[in-house]
Design an enzyme around this catalytic site. Structure first.
Site, PDB file in Angstrom:
ATOM      1  N   LYS A  30     -13.343  -0.882   6.308  1.00  0.00           N
ATOM      2  CA  LYS A  30     -13.893  -1.760   5.280  1.00  0.00           C
ATOM      3  C   LYS A  30     -14.986  -2.667   5.835  1.00  0.00           C
ATOM      4  O   LYS A  30     -16.079  -2.755   5.291  1.00  0.00           O
ATOM      5  CB  LYS A  30     -12.776  -2.616   4.660  1.00  0.00           C
ATOM      6  CG  LYS A  30     -11.567  -1.837   4.152  1.00  0.00           C
ATOM      7  CD  LYS A  30     -11.913  -0.910   3.023  1.00  0.00           C
ATOM      8  CE  LYS A  30     -10.680  -0.330   2.332  1.00  0.00           C
ATOM      9  NZ  LYS A  30      -9.796   0.444   3.195  1.00  0.00           N
ATOM     10  N   TRP A  72       0.848  -1.184   0.000  1.00  0.00           N
ATOM     11  CA  TRP A  72       0.000   0.000   0.000  1.00  0.00           C
ATOM     12  C   TRP A  72       0.889   1.242   0.000  1.00  0.00           C
ATOM     13  O   TRP A  72       1.867   1.324   0.767  1.00  0.00           O
ATOM     14  CB  TRP A  72      -0.894  -0.026   1.239  1.00  0.00           C
ATOM     15  CG  TRP A  72      -1.805   1.142   1.421  1.00  0.00           C
ATOM     16  CD1 TRP A  72      -2.575   1.754   0.478  1.00  0.00           C
ATOM     17  CD2 TRP A  72      -2.065   1.834   2.655  1.00  0.00           C
ATOM     18  NE1 TRP A  72      -3.295   2.790   1.040  1.00  0.00           N
ATOM     19  CE2 TRP A  72      -2.997   2.853   2.364  1.00  0.00           C
ATOM     20  CE3 TRP A  72      -1.609   1.679   3.960  1.00  0.00           C
ATOM     21  CZ2 TRP A  72      -3.480   3.714   3.346  1.00  0.00           C
ATOM     22  CZ3 TRP A  72      -2.081   2.538   4.934  1.00  0.00           C
ATOM     23  CH2 TRP A  72      -3.017   3.538   4.629  1.00  0.00           C
ATOM     24  N   ASP A  97      -0.849  -5.729   9.689  1.00  0.00           N
ATOM     25  CA  ASP A  97      -1.812  -4.721   9.247  1.00  0.00           C
ATOM     26  C   ASP A  97      -3.075  -5.479   8.848  1.00  0.00           C
ATOM     27  O   ASP A  97      -3.103  -6.181   7.844  1.00  0.00           O
ATOM     28  CB  ASP A  97      -1.256  -3.933   8.068  1.00  0.00           C
ATOM     29  CG  ASP A  97      -2.193  -2.796   7.629  1.00  0.00           C
ATOM     30  OD1 ASP A  97      -3.282  -2.663   8.229  1.00  0.00           O
ATOM     31  OD2 ASP A  97      -1.839  -2.059   6.693  1.00  0.00           O
TER      32      ASP A  97
END
Length: 449
Positions: free
Chosen positions: A295, A178, A259
């Site tokens: 999310k 990312w 993560d």
């Protein structure tokens, strides 16, 4: 009473210059005074910031900026990392609306500051969600959890804590990863290096390269691990591969920093997506876990997340928490209350929790369906190449394998927007837009752009 004021900016500058000459006696004071003596040096009625250059758009968020400027009726945004319905609309979960209504109806709720560590109930429930209700770390009170500003804030707090208190200052991140990861950890005070992860040839995991690079990392190094639904590739290790990674990292004393941005959003199962983390916790070793509810609960704008640090003992965990407070206090003082309260209501209420898992599964299943539809559309068109990676990868994103020139062609000719590395958000697709994307991919591949 007589008030003394600076008569002009020039007199103020002279005072500052004199002070600098006094403070820097014996050093290169002339050079320093030329740099610092006049705050408005070189500025004549203009801005002191006039020397700044226009910064480039964020490579991910900039996609949406470009998309919004496009007047085309067939434009398609596949860059945004947020769930969309079949109609292409943002979704607020029904269970979130119910939880929010409960909070609104509770007249005893107040808007006072939270403690530095955040909402205590939220922290306890978040640790239970990610580590499991029967986690030995929870049972033995050797975990500390603090509420943070979504996943980004959790990573930043964890990174700064490690930079201040951990003996190694280097963190290894996947190549690719990312785009915000290297920025977060560099600004937190860590040195960022990469380890091999993605294999462009197979569009899958470069497991051999991964093991070689982690095996060559200095003992004690920090390693960032994507818990599931790797961003941007959608490529995850198998459970057997995770076990090999765990054994290698523990043998070298490498510090795992997970993560977890997509728990339950990848496979549709909260427990399945958390299994790699739980494997590392079960062996009794220490690790860090950054959690996000953006999310899986659709709480993007609420910025709800948590950082958990699993320690060797309850005593160490208590001291770790005390130091985390010293990181958080000057950064943002304390986290927001509303989003964390929504999460706490859902996680503590059995009926709401069960309803959430159903909605979560429905979102995950829709994304899986988009993968299958795109794969079939390309196969029907006879598009050159092996596109099976689309259905083998998992989570919100697919690494298509398209290069920057091909991406540019698709944007220009088909008004399809994605990041230049060819990453697309499967959540941005619908049954109606899959044919348009398939046509564009087929065209760009057969034209050999």
């Amino acid at each position: 009473m007589k008030t003394t004021q600076f008569s002009s900016s020039s007199s103020s500058d002279r005072r500052i210059g004199a002070l600098l000459r006094h403070l820097t006696a014996g050093s290169d004071s002339d050079h320093l005074s030329s740099v610092y003596a006049s705050p408005t040096s070189g500025v004549t009625g203009g801005s002191v910031f006039a020397h700044l250059v226009q910064a480039p758009e964020d490579p991910i968020l900039g996609v949406t900026v470009a998309y919004n400027k496009d007047p085309s009726p067939v434009k398609l945004n596949l860059g945004v990392g947020a769930y969309r319905t079949e109609e292409g609309k943002p979704l607020v979960l029904n269970v979130v609306r119910k939880a929010e209504q409960q909070l609104i109806n509770d007249r005893t709720r107040i808007k006072e500051y939270l403690p530095i560590v955040g909402l205590v109930e939220f922290n306890k429930l978040s640790a239970k969600l990610i580590l499991g209700a029967d986690s030995p770390a929870i049972r033995e009170n050797r975990i500390t959890t603090v509420e943070c500003l979504s996943g980004t804030g959790s990573l930043r707090v964890g990174g700064e804590f490690l930079a201040k208190h951990y003996h190694q200052k280097t963190i290894y991140i996947t190549q690719p990863t990312w785009g915000n990861h290297p920025k977060i950890f560099t600004l937190a005070g860590l040195t960022v290096k990469t380890y091999r992860y993605y294999d462009p040839a197979t569009r899958g995991l470069n497991f051999k390269g991964l093991l070689e690079d982690l095996g060559a990392a200095p003992a004690g190094s920090i390693v960032l691990l994507h818990a599931c639904a790797h961003n941007p590739t959608g490529v995850d290790p198998t459970i057997q591969q995770w076990e090999q990674i765990r054994q290698l990292m523990r043998s070298k004393g490498l510090m795992p920093f997970f993560d977890s941005a997509y728990q339950g959003f990848a496979s549709g199962s909260l427990d399945t997506d958390a299994k790699p983390i739980r494997m590392f916790v079960a062996d009794g070793g220490e690790c860090l876990v950054a959690q996000s509810y953006a999310k899986n609960m659709g709480l993007y704008g609420e910025r709800v997340g948590a950082l958990s640090i699993v320690c060797k003992s309850a005593d160490v965990a208590g001291r770790v928490e005390s130091q985390l407070k010293l990181v958080i206090r000057p950064m943002y003082s304390s986290p927001p209350i509303h989003g964390a309260s929504i999460v706490a209501v859902i996680l503590r209420d059995k009926n709401l929790f069960n309803e959430w898992t159903l909605e979560l599964k429905a979102m995950a299943d829709r994304i899986i369906s988009m993968r299958k539809q795109l794969f079939e559309a390309l196969r029907t068109r006879g598009t050159p190449g092996d596109w099976s990676h689309i259905i083998k990868q998992i989570g919100m994103f697919t690494f298509t394998g398209l290069n920057p020139a091909q991406v540019s062609f698709m944007t220009k000719e088909y008004h399809i927007y994605m990041t230049s590395d060819g990453r697309i958000s499967m959540a941005g697709l619908s049954s109606k837009t899959v044919p348009h994307l398939a046509d564009a991919i087929h065209a760009v591949v057969t034209k050999a752009v």
